[in-house]
Design a protein around this motif. Sequence first.
Motif: not given
Length: 219
Positions: A5-11, A16-19, A164-176
């Motif tokens: 459920a978490l992954l579906i909700q976070s998809m 967006t981060g993947t793009l 690390v410079i607040t760009v919301t790419e894939l990893l940053r999106s997961a961290q948020e």
Amino acid sequence: MNPSALLIQSMPVLLTGTLLTIKFALLSMVFGLAAAVALALMGISANRWLVRAARVYVSVMRGTPLLVQIFVVYYGLPSLGISLEPTPAGVLALSANVAAYMSESMRGAILGIAQGQWLASYSLGLTRTQTLRYVVGPQALRLAVPSLSNSLISLIKDTSLVSVITVTELLRSAQEVIASTYQPLPLYLAAGAVYWVLCTVLEAVQRAYERKLALPQKH
């Protein structure tokens, strides 16, 4: 919340981060390739100062961590009066870094072309520039495709560092998402799986393109 459920909700957030990750990699590859060609030409130039400048640049960029280079661009350049937003700063750092690696691939490919190709071109009246553009360049690019493709695959993974410079790419999106759900394991695994899928697709494209460019086998 269970992992599924978490992954579906976070998809949507992860998508967006993947793009943005793909956008970062492609932009950095385009700018990096342009810089790499310039560096490769400097590296084979008859001007020793251009050769030395290219060697120093490649040595510095390959000999220092990419993370440090990102910090220098984003946090260091403002002290010189040059302030960049996170996205252009990230693209600049990644482009500058990958250019050093690709330039060596391009330089090696150019030097790998038989000397007879140059001599034959000169005998036909072509200048050095025309020889590079019409004769040597296309052949060198064919030889460099595997190395350039590998650089793009590495670049996909290196984009994670711009988080690390607040760009919301894939990893940053997961961290948020992790910051609000406190469930790091499934989200980090999901991010890793996306990186793996992207790299696997690129590897398949690379193999297909190499087969297309392969020279006919002699029988």
